[in-house]
Design a protein around this motif. Structure first.
Motif, PDB file in Angstrom:
ATOM      1  N   GLN A  52       0.820  -1.212   0.000  1.00  0.00           N
ATOM      2  CA  GLN A  52       0.000   0.000   0.000  1.00  0.00           C
ATOM      3  C   GLN A  52       0.855   1.264   0.000  1.00  0.00           C
ATOM      4  OE1 GLN A  52      -3.600  -0.145   2.652  1.00  0.00           O
ATOM      5  NE2 GLN A  52      -2.715  -2.140   3.173  1.00  0.00           N
ATOM      6  N   GLN A  53       2.048   1.192   0.571  1.00  0.00           N
ATOM      7  CA  GLN A  53       2.913   2.357   0.694  1.00  0.00           C
ATOM      8  C   GLN A  53       3.877   2.521  -0.479  1.00  0.00           C
ATOM      9  OE1 GLN A  53       4.731   1.557   4.449  1.00  0.00           O
ATOM     10  NE2 GLN A  53       2.890   2.041   5.619  1.00  0.00           N
ATOM     11  N   SER A  54       4.051   1.476  -1.256  1.00  0.00           N
ATOM     12  CA  SER A  54       5.037   1.485  -2.327  1.00  0.00           C
ATOM     13  C   SER A  54       4.571   2.286  -3.537  1.00  0.00           C
ATOM     14  CB  SER A  54       5.338   0.051  -2.774  1.00  0.00           C
ATOM     15  OG  SER A  54       6.205   0.056  -3.883  1.00  0.00           O
ATOM     16  N   ALA A  55       5.449   3.148  -4.023  1.00  0.00           N
ATOM     17  CA  ALA A  55       5.149   3.931  -5.228  1.00  0.00           C
ATOM     18  C   ALA A  55       5.081   3.035  -6.471  1.00  0.00           C
ATOM     19  CB  ALA A  55       6.202   5.012  -5.420  1.00  0.00           C
ATOM     20  N   GLU A  56       5.713   1.878  -6.426  1.00  0.00           N
ATOM     21  CA  GLU A  56       5.733   0.965  -7.571  1.00  0.00           C
ATOM     22  C   GLU A  56       4.480   0.099  -7.671  1.00  0.00           C
ATOM     23  OE1 GLU A  56       8.528   1.036  -5.439  1.00  0.00           O
ATOM     24  OE2 GLU A  56       9.568   2.444  -6.741  1.00  0.00           O
ATOM     25  N   THR A  57       3.701   0.045  -6.612  1.00  0.00           N
ATOM     26  CA  THR A  57       2.486  -0.770  -6.614  1.00  0.00           C
ATOM     27  C   THR A  57       1.389  -0.055  -7.391  1.00  0.00           C
ATOM     28  OG1 THR A  57       3.057  -1.657  -4.436  1.00  0.00           O
ATOM     29  CG2 THR A  57       0.779  -1.924  -5.146  1.00  0.00           C
ATOM     30  N   GLY A  58       0.744  -0.784  -8.273  1.00  0.00           N
ATOM     31  CA  GLY A  58      -0.345  -0.219  -9.067  1.00  0.00           C
ATOM     32  C   GLY A  58      -1.593   0.042  -8.234  1.00  0.00           C
ATOM     33  N   GLN A  59      -2.469   0.861  -8.754  1.00  0.00           N
ATOM     34  CA  GLN A  59      -3.672   1.267  -8.024  1.00  0.00           C
ATOM     35  C   GLN A  59      -4.565   0.085  -7.673  1.00  0.00           C
ATOM     36  OE1 GLN A  59      -4.195   4.300  -6.777  1.00  0.00           O
ATOM     37  NE2 GLN A  59      -6.019   3.508  -5.769  1.00  0.00           N
ATOM     38  N   TRP A  60      -4.792  -0.826  -8.616  1.00  0.00           N
ATOM     39  CA  TRP A  60      -5.665  -1.969  -8.343  1.00  0.00           C
ATOM     40  C   TRP A  60      -5.063  -2.851  -7.260  1.00  0.00           C
ATOM     41  CZ3 TRP A  60      -6.020  -2.557 -14.253  1.00  0.00           C
ATOM     42  CH2 TRP A  60      -7.010  -1.717 -14.744  1.00  0.00           C
ATOM     43  N   ALA A  61      -3.752  -3.076  -7.304  1.00  0.00           N
ATOM     44  CA  ALA A  61      -3.097  -3.890  -6.276  1.00  0.00           C
ATOM     45  C   ALA A  61      -3.172  -3.199  -4.918  1.00  0.00           C
ATOM     46  CB  ALA A  61      -1.646  -4.165  -6.662  1.00  0.00           C
ATOM     47  N   LYS A  62      -3.026  -1.875  -4.891  1.00  0.00           N
ATOM     48  CA  LYS A  62      -3.152  -1.141  -3.627  1.00  0.00           C
ATOM     49  C   LYS A  62      -4.562  -1.288  -3.060  1.00  0.00           C
ATOM     50  CE  LYS A  62       0.440   2.313  -4.150  1.00  0.00           C
ATOM     51  NZ  LYS A  62       0.795   3.714  -4.064  1.00  0.00           N
ATOM     52  N   GLU A  63      -5.559  -1.191  -3.926  1.00  0.00           N
ATOM     53  CA  GLU A  63      -6.944  -1.332  -3.474  1.00  0.00           C
ATOM     54  C   GLU A  63      -7.189  -2.733  -2.927  1.00  0.00           C
ATOM     55  OE1 GLU A  63      -9.081  -0.191  -6.993  1.00  0.00           O
ATOM     56  OE2 GLU A  63      -8.725   1.951  -6.643  1.00  0.00           O
ATOM     57  N   VAL A  64      -6.656  -3.738  -3.575  1.00  0.00           N
ATOM     58  CA  VAL A  64      -6.797  -5.120  -3.109  1.00  0.00           C
ATOM     59  C   VAL A  64      -6.055  -5.301  -1.782  1.00  0.00           C
ATOM     60  CG1 VAL A  64      -6.118  -7.507  -3.598  1.00  0.00           C
ATOM     61  CG2 VAL A  64      -7.227  -6.146  -5.363  1.00  0.00           C
ATOM     62  N   ALA A  65      -4.844  -4.764  -1.676  1.00  0.00           N
ATOM     63  CA  ALA A  65      -4.074  -4.879  -0.436  1.00  0.00           C
ATOM     64  C   ALA A  65      -4.818  -4.226   0.722  1.00  0.00           C
ATOM     65  CB  ALA A  65      -2.689  -4.256  -0.608  1.00  0.00           C
ATOM     66  N   GLU A  66      -5.446  -3.095   0.465  1.00  0.00           N
ATOM     67  CA  GLU A  66      -6.227  -2.425   1.508  1.00  0.00           C
ATOM     68  C   GLU A  66      -7.424  -3.286   1.919  1.00  0.00           C
ATOM     69  OE1 GLU A  66      -8.665   1.719   2.334  1.00  0.00           O
ATOM     70  OE2 GLU A  66      -7.543   1.509   0.477  1.00  0.00           O
ATOM     71  N   LEU A  67      -8.111  -3.858   0.950  1.00  0.00           N
ATOM     72  CA  LEU A  67      -9.239  -4.733   1.235  1.00  0.00           C
ATOM     73  C   LEU A  67      -8.806  -5.941   2.064  1.00  0.00           C
ATOM     74  CD1 LEU A  67     -12.240  -5.603   0.709  1.00  0.00           C
ATOM     75  CD2 LEU A  67     -11.369  -6.789  -1.309  1.00  0.00           C
ATOM     76  N   LEU A  68      -7.715  -6.580   1.669  1.00  0.00           N
ATOM     77  CA  LEU A  68      -7.217  -7.744   2.399  1.00  0.00           C
ATOM     78  C   LEU A  68      -6.773  -7.368   3.811  1.00  0.00           C
ATOM     79  CD1 LEU A  68      -5.223  -9.501  -0.467  1.00  0.00           C
ATOM     80  CD2 LEU A  68      -7.431 -10.200   0.500  1.00  0.00           C
ATOM     81  N   SER A  69      -6.203  -6.192   3.976  1.00  0.00           N
ATOM     82  CA  SER A  69      -5.814  -5.716   5.306  1.00  0.00           C
ATOM     83  C   SER A  69      -7.035  -5.529   6.195  1.00  0.00           C
ATOM     84  CB  SER A  69      -5.055  -4.381   5.209  1.00  0.00           C
ATOM     85  OG  SER A  69      -3.805  -4.564   4.616  1.00  0.00           O
ATOM     86  N   LYS A  70      -8.082  -4.949   5.636  1.00  0.00           N
ATOM     87  CA  LYS A  70      -9.315  -4.750   6.396  1.00  0.00           C
ATOM     88  C   LYS A  70      -9.936  -6.083   6.788  1.00  0.00           C
ATOM     89  CE  LYS A  70     -10.537  -0.227   4.563  1.00  0.00           C
ATOM     90  NZ  LYS A  70     -11.438   0.542   3.695  1.00  0.00           N
ATOM     91  N   GLU A  71      -9.866  -7.051   5.892  1.00  0.00           N
ATOM     92  CA  GLU A  71     -10.410  -8.382   6.197  1.00  0.00           C
ATOM     93  C   GLU A  71      -9.635  -9.037   7.337  1.00  0.00           C
ATOM     94  OE1 GLU A  71     -10.421 -10.489   2.482  1.00  0.00           O
ATOM     95  OE2 GLU A  71     -12.272  -9.518   1.817  1.00  0.00           O
ATOM     96  N   LEU A  72      -8.343  -8.763   7.437  1.00  0.00           N
ATOM     97  CA  LEU A  72      -7.540  -9.300   8.548  1.00  0.00           C
ATOM     98  C   LEU A  72      -8.007  -8.724   9.882  1.00  0.00           C
ATOM     99  CD1 LEU A  72      -3.821  -9.212   7.341  1.00  0.00           C
ATOM    100  CD2 LEU A  72      -5.215 -11.199   7.799  1.00  0.00           C
ATOM    101  N   ALA A  73      -8.366  -7.464   9.870  1.00  0.00           N
ATOM    102  CA  ALA A  73      -8.761  -6.761  11.099  1.00  0.00           C
ATOM    103  C   ALA A  73     -10.146  -7.209  11.581  1.00  0.00           C
ATOM    104  CB  ALA A  73      -8.742  -5.255  10.867  1.00  0.00           C
ATOM    105  N   ASP A  74     -10.967  -7.696  10.658  1.00  0.00           N
ATOM    106  CA  ASP A  74     -12.328  -8.102  11.041  1.00  0.00           C
ATOM    107  C   ASP A  74     -12.357  -9.403  11.793  1.00  0.00           C
ATOM    108  OD1 ASP A  74     -13.234  -5.845   9.823  1.00  0.00           O
ATOM    109  OD2 ASP A  74     -13.929  -6.845   8.005  1.00  0.00           O
TER     110      ASP A  74
END
Length: 74
Positions: A52-74
């Motif tokens: 999520q913090q990497s400038a090299e990560t594409g937008q779709w991958a960042k959105e997926v990483a954020e979603l997966l992170s939220k799922e971990l917290a639930d």
């Protein structure tokens, strides 16, 4: 028609994500092993944060990483 959880495009077959986000999710998941080897025992949560913090990560991958992170917290 079911829409993607992240962008409201039509979902891919048997998924709650569109084809773009589903492909990004597969890439995020498959990249974890390589990152773990490179960083030395990086946790899944740390990996997702770095993506999520990497400038090299594409937008779709960042959105997926954020979603997966939220799922971990639930």
């Amino acid at each position: 028609m079911t829409t993607c959880r992240l962008c409201k495009r039509e979902c891919a077959a048997s998924s709650d994500l569109c084809g773009y986000h589903l492909n990004a999710k597969r890439n995020v998941q498959s990249g974890y092993e390589r990152w773990s080897e490179a960083y030395g025992n990086i946790t899944w949560k740390e990996y997702l944060q770095k993506l999520q913090q990497s400038a090299e990560t594409g937008q779709w991958a960042k959105e997926v990483a954020e979603l997966l992170s939220k799922e971990l917290a639930d």
